[in-house]
Design an enzyme around this catalytic site. Sequence first.
Site, mmCIF file in Angstrom:
data_model
loop_
_atom_site.group_PDB
_atom_site.id
_atom_site.type_symbol
_atom_site.label_atom_id
_atom_site.label_comp_id
_atom_site.label_asym_id
_atom_site.label_seq_id
_atom_site.Cartn_x
_atom_site.Cartn_y
_atom_site.Cartn_z
ATOM 1 N N HIS A 78 0.820 -1.202 0.000
ATOM 2 C CA HIS A 78 0.000 0.000 0.000
ATOM 3 C C HIS A 78 0.862 1.263 0.000
ATOM 4 O O HIS A 78 2.013 1.252 0.440
ATOM 5 C CB HIS A 78 -0.933 0.005 1.210
ATOM 6 C CG HIS A 78 -2.012 -1.022 1.112
ATOM 7 N ND1 HIS A 78 -3.046 -1.099 2.017
ATOM 8 C CD2 HIS A 78 -2.240 -2.021 0.216
ATOM 9 C CE1 HIS A 78 -3.857 -2.086 1.683
ATOM 10 N NE2 HIS A 78 -3.382 -2.658 0.594
ATOM 11 N N GLU A 80 0.717 4.028 1.803
ATOM 12 C CA GLU A 80 1.148 4.455 3.129
ATOM 13 C C GLU A 80 2.318 3.591 3.619
ATOM 14 O O GLU A 80 3.278 4.098 4.198
ATOM 15 C CB GLU A 80 -0.015 4.350 4.131
ATOM 16 C CG GLU A 80 -1.231 5.160 3.757
ATOM 17 C CD GLU A 80 -2.275 4.374 2.967
ATOM 18 O OE1 GLU A 80 -3.476 4.676 3.125
ATOM 19 O OE2 GLU A 80 -1.907 3.470 2.182
ATOM 20 N N CYS A 106 -6.370 1.732 5.418
ATOM 21 C CA CYS A 106 -6.968 0.468 5.852
ATOM 22 C C CYS A 106 -6.447 0.139 7.255
ATOM 23 O O CYS A 106 -5.569 0.820 7.787
ATOM 24 C CB CYS A 106 -6.611 -0.651 4.870
ATOM 25 S SG CYS A 106 -4.876 -1.173 4.945
ATOM 26 N N CYS A 109 -2.569 -0.473 7.371
ATOM 27 C CA CYS A 109 -1.794 0.769 7.280
ATOM 28 C C CYS A 109 -1.946 1.582 8.553
ATOM 29 O O CYS A 109 -0.978 2.197 9.015
ATOM 30 C CB CYS A 109 -2.228 1.577 6.062
ATOM 31 S SG CYS A 109 -1.723 0.820 4.506
#
Length: 161
Positions: A78, A80, A106, A109
């Site tokens: 991801h 992040e 999410c 993260c």
Amino acid sequence: MERPDLDEYFMEIARVVASRSTCLRQKVGAVIVKDKRILTTGYNGAPSGLPHCDEVGCLRDQLNVPSGERHELCRAVHAEQNAIIQAAVHGVSIEGGTLYTTHQPCIMCAKMIINAGIKRVVYGKKYADERGLEFLREAGIEVVYLPYREENAEKIEKASE
């Protein structure tokens, strides 16, 4: 166009970073800032050296997995996570910083953001799973929803074509 405030400015940069994404589902970008300075950026894509989703397809799409579910099947790291990893790789402290992300973090993260010592998260698009926001708030992290201004989104879209 009027001069953007700092949150709008860094969010627009996160959108440009997202244009590098190779995800077939959502193009996500993240920027970590401290003292008005960009420290790291990240976008969602396969781990370094591995084929990207836009080359080999998306298992979550093939299995009809809804957004916000079965993250472990996702080939991509991801945005992040990539921004946090880049800080670690380059020895940059992000503790006390602000993370700007084009999409709501999410749960996975959110846990990394908490442990990285980030104190503020600004996001631009809501996500199906609210647990990430719940964790961030429980940890005392300031969370700001900053939806995109449409005229800016159109300019970024045209610039990345």
